[in-house]
Write an enzyme that holds these catalytic residues in place. Structure first.
Site, mmCIF file in Angstrom:
data_model
loop_
_atom_site.group_PDB
_atom_site.id
_atom_site.type_symbol
_atom_site.label_atom_id
_atom_site.label_comp_id
_atom_site.label_asym_id
_atom_site.label_seq_id
_atom_site.Cartn_x
_atom_site.Cartn_y
_atom_site.Cartn_z
ATOM 1 N N ASP A 72 9.899 -1.493 7.284
ATOM 2 C CA ASP A 72 8.490 -1.419 7.678
ATOM 3 C C ASP A 72 7.957 -0.158 7.000
ATOM 4 O O ASP A 72 8.336 0.960 7.381
ATOM 5 C CB ASP A 72 8.371 -1.328 9.210
ATOM 6 N N ASN A 99 3.104 -3.354 -3.209
ATOM 7 C CA ASN A 99 2.292 -4.537 -2.886
ATOM 8 C C ASN A 99 2.113 -4.726 -1.381
ATOM 9 O O ASN A 99 1.108 -5.305 -0.952
ATOM 10 C CB ASN A 99 2.983 -5.768 -3.508
ATOM 11 N N TYR A 165 -10.650 -2.024 5.836
ATOM 12 C CA TYR A 165 -9.761 -2.586 4.801
ATOM 13 C C TYR A 165 -10.203 -2.086 3.423
ATOM 14 O O TYR A 165 -9.385 -1.605 2.628
ATOM 15 C CB TYR A 165 -9.770 -4.124 4.845
ATOM 16 N N LYS A 169 -8.273 0.303 0.498
ATOM 17 C CA LYS A 169 -8.046 -0.094 -0.894
ATOM 18 C C LYS A 169 -8.759 0.853 -1.863
ATOM 19 O O LYS A 169 -8.294 1.054 -2.990
ATOM 20 C CB LYS A 169 -8.464 -1.552 -1.089
ATOM 21 N N PRO A 195 -7.285 -7.309 -7.264
ATOM 22 C CA PRO A 195 -7.531 -8.752 -7.229
ATOM 23 C C PRO A 195 -8.732 -9.087 -6.350
ATOM 24 O O PRO A 195 -9.012 -8.405 -5.363
ATOM 25 C CB PRO A 195 -6.252 -9.328 -6.599
ATOM 26 N N GLY A 196 -9.394 -10.188 -6.723
ATOM 27 C CA GLY A 196 -10.372 -10.814 -5.829
ATOM 28 C C GLY A 196 -9.637 -11.783 -4.910
ATOM 29 O O GLY A 196 -8.543 -11.476 -4.431
ATOM 30 N N LEU A 197 -10.215 -12.962 -4.705
ATOM 31 C CA LEU A 197 -9.675 -13.901 -3.707
ATOM 32 C C LEU A 197 -8.395 -14.589 -4.193
ATOM 33 O O LEU A 197 -8.425 -15.354 -5.157
ATOM 34 C CB LEU A 197 -10.740 -14.950 -3.384
ATOM 35 N N THR A 200 -3.043 -16.714 -0.231
ATOM 36 C CA THR A 200 -1.722 -16.298 0.256
ATOM 37 C C THR A 200 -1.793 -16.369 1.790
ATOM 38 O O THR A 200 -2.689 -17.006 2.341
ATOM 39 C CB THR A 200 -1.418 -14.838 -0.155
HETATM 40 P P1 NDP Z 1 0.595 -11.841 2.331
HETATM 41 O O1 NDP Z 1 0.217 -11.705 3.768
HETATM 42 O O2 NDP Z 1 0.958 -13.188 1.830
HETATM 43 O O3 NDP Z 1 1.769 -10.817 1.972
HETATM 44 C C1 NDP Z 1 1.776 -9.498 2.465
HETATM 45 C C2 NDP Z 1 3.164 -8.923 2.287
HETATM 46 O O4 NDP Z 1 3.147 -7.554 2.743
HETATM 47 C C3 NDP Z 1 4.215 -9.650 3.075
HETATM 48 O O5 NDP Z 1 5.379 -9.798 2.302
HETATM 49 C C4 NDP Z 1 4.491 -8.732 4.255
HETATM 50 O O6 NDP Z 1 5.853 -8.842 4.656
HETATM 51 C C5 NDP Z 1 4.236 -7.355 3.623
HETATM 52 N N1 NDP Z 1 3.948 -6.339 4.621
HETATM 53 C C6 NDP Z 1 2.865 -6.261 5.441
HETATM 54 N N2 NDP Z 1 2.971 -5.206 6.257
HETATM 55 C C7 NDP Z 1 4.148 -4.594 5.950
HETATM 56 C C8 NDP Z 1 4.832 -3.461 6.455
HETATM 57 N N3 NDP Z 1 4.330 -2.727 7.455
HETATM 58 N N4 NDP Z 1 6.022 -3.123 5.912
HETATM 59 C C9 NDP Z 1 6.538 -3.852 4.905
HETATM 60 N N5 NDP Z 1 5.941 -4.943 4.386
HETATM 61 C C10 NDP Z 1 4.768 -5.314 4.913
HETATM 62 O O7 NDP Z 1 -0.655 -11.264 1.522
HETATM 63 P P2 NDP Z 1 -0.880 -10.996 -0.053
HETATM 64 O O8 NDP Z 1 0.270 -11.440 -0.835
HETATM 65 O O9 NDP Z 1 -2.213 -11.526 -0.382
HETATM 66 O O10 NDP Z 1 -1.004 -9.405 -0.023
HETATM 67 C C11 NDP Z 1 -0.270 -8.554 -0.887
HETATM 68 C C12 NDP Z 1 -1.131 -7.379 -1.266
HETATM 69 O O11 NDP Z 1 -2.245 -7.840 -2.037
HETATM 70 C C13 NDP Z 1 -1.741 -6.620 -0.077
HETATM 71 O O12 NDP Z 1 -1.673 -5.243 -0.350
HETATM 72 C C14 NDP Z 1 -3.196 -7.104 -0.069
HETATM 73 O O13 NDP Z 1 -4.054 -6.160 0.517
HETATM 74 C C15 NDP Z 1 -3.435 -7.255 -1.548
HETATM 75 N N6 NDP Z 1 -4.553 -8.102 -1.931
HETATM 76 C C16 NDP Z 1 -4.616 -9.416 -1.521
HETATM 77 C C17 NDP Z 1 -5.681 -10.206 -1.905
HETATM 78 C C18 NDP Z 1 -5.846 -11.616 -1.441
HETATM 79 O O14 NDP Z 1 -6.952 -12.163 -1.570
HETATM 80 N N7 NDP Z 1 -4.813 -12.271 -0.936
HETATM 81 C C19 NDP Z 1 -6.712 -9.684 -2.800
HETATM 82 C C20 NDP Z 1 -6.568 -8.289 -3.142
HETATM 83 C C21 NDP Z 1 -5.504 -7.554 -2.750
HETATM 84 P P3 NDP Z 1 6.401 -8.834 6.153
HETATM 85 O O15 NDP Z 1 5.314 -9.360 7.041
HETATM 86 O O16 NDP Z 1 7.610 -9.713 6.085
HETATM 87 O O17 NDP Z 1 6.752 -7.406 6.397
HETATM 88 C C1 8X3 Z 2 -8.488 -9.151 -0.596
HETATM 89 C C2 8X3 Z 2 -9.737 -9.631 -1.236
HETATM 90 O O1 8X3 Z 2 -12.231 -9.926 -0.851
HETATM 91 O O2 8X3 Z 2 -10.699 -10.891 0.768
HETATM 92 O O3 8X3 Z 2 -8.291 -7.799 -0.844
HETATM 93 O O4 8X3 Z 2 -11.037 -8.514 0.687
HETATM 94 S S1 8X3 Z 2 -10.978 -9.740 -0.096
#
Ligand code: NDP
Ligand code: 8X3
Length: 265
Positions: A72, A99, A165, A169, A195-197, A200
């Site tokens: 964590d 990430n 949020y 970022k 990244p945008g949308l 996941t």
């Molecule tokens: P997901 O929810 O699919 O993945 C998030 C990942 O982060 C999971 O593997 C989760 O693992 C891990 N995580 C969350 N909290 C913790 C923690 N406290 N310790 C360790 N691991 C953690 O979302 P995304 O893949 O979309 O997100 C990945 C990154 O991309 C994030 O930083 C998000 O803000 C960013 N992002 C996402 C966008 C989107 O539209 N999806 C756009 C822009 C940025 P677990 O729960 O097993 O710990």
């Molecule tokens: C994730 C993209 O626009 O949903 O960072 O915040 S948005």
């Protein structure tokens, strides 16, 4: 001969890569993409069952070494202990993908839940810092390495309800920009990706498990996939040592800005 010891004007081929948040979405897609390159992986997240399943799949499909760590990132002691337990070649990886992150809630700040704010700040900012502080000195000592920070378009452009949020970022982006300066001259590279949308589990987490609401976020247009982001990470990670990809803003074609997505519902 270039300035840096590994500069050969040829593509880098990362042999050891750490990915945080590898149990889902973008992190999981990065794991697949690096495995296809033959990179050995250290995959971090809280859900060990998912990491184990992914590790078995990637090992049998690609013949690579996959290490997993239940971490964590909000807890400094867990991060330190994970780093101390890393097999030697991962102590100074060729690539660290910061990430792990999340969003909680989508309400005006005056209605926000303090607990949601704390979770986002602790994970997206402090967690990223803990991991970076634990790994970066080893990269500096080895005079090579790439840190990829997954920030967001939400850190550049505000939208209603995105307040805390977006602030986390924006902090990631500023940390990436600051790191460019702090590591200058060391041979270490920093890449910030906004990244945008991306479809996941992000919105399911944001809406506390409301999958119907989460699904509406990605309806009416083609969102990005985790793989689209992983491709950017791989591009940055495979440039020759003298090339630094500092910043990438990537959106679905339907998304012009954080507040304008062409949805044909
Ligand atoms: P997901 O929810 O699919 O993945 C998030 C990942 O982060 C999971 O593997 C989760 O693992 C891990 N995580 C969350 N909290 C913790 C923690 N406290 N310790 C360790 N691991 C953690 O979302 P995304 O893949 O979309 O997100 C990945 C990154 O991309 C994030 O930083 C998000 O803000 C960013 N992002 C996402 C966008 C989107 O539209 N999806 C756009 C822009 C940025 P677990 O729960 O097993 O710990
Ligand atoms: C994730 C993209 O626009 O949903 O960072 O915040 S948005």
């Amino acid at each position: 001969m270039g300035l840096y010891p590994f500069d050969k004007f040829t593509a880098m081929n990362p042999s050891h890569v750490i990915i945080t948040g590898a149990s889902s979405g973008i992190g999981r897609a990065c794991a697949h993409a690096f495995a296809e390159l033959g990179s050995n992986l250290s995959l971090w997240a809280r859900r060990q069952d998912r990491l184990q399943e992914l590790a078995e799949e990637l090992t049998s499909r690609h013949g690579i070494t996959v290490h997993t760590a239940t971490v964590d990132v909000r807890h400094l002691a867990e991060v330190r202990s994970a780093v101390a337990s890393l097999p030697a070649p991962f102590q100074s990886p060729d690539v660290l993908v910061n990430n792990a992150g999340l969003s909680r809630g989508l309400v005006p700040l005056q209605e926000g839940e303090i607990q949601d704010w704390e979770e986002m700040i602790d994970t997206n900012i402090k967690g990223l810092l803990y991991v970076t502080r634990s790994i970066l000195p080893n990269m500096v000592n080895r005079a090579t390495g790439l840190i990829v920070n997954i920030a967001s378009i939400a850190g550049i452009q505000p939208y209603r309800g995105g307040n805390v949020y977006g602030a986390t970022k924006a902090a990631v982006k500023m940390l990436s920009d600051s790191l460019q300066i702090d590591v200058n001259g060391t041979g270490v590279r920093i890449c910030n990706i906004d990244p945008g949308l991306v479809e996941t589990e992000f919105s399911q987490v944001r809406f506390h498990g409301d999958t119907d609401r989460a699904a509406t976020v990605y309806k009416g247009y083609q969102p990005l996939s985790g793989r689209d982001i992983a491709d950017c990470v791989i591009f940055a990670a495979t440039r020759p040592a003298h090339v630094s990809i500092q910043d990438i803003l990537i959106t679905p074609t339907a998304q012009a800005s954080v507040n304008l997505t062409d949805k044909r519902l």
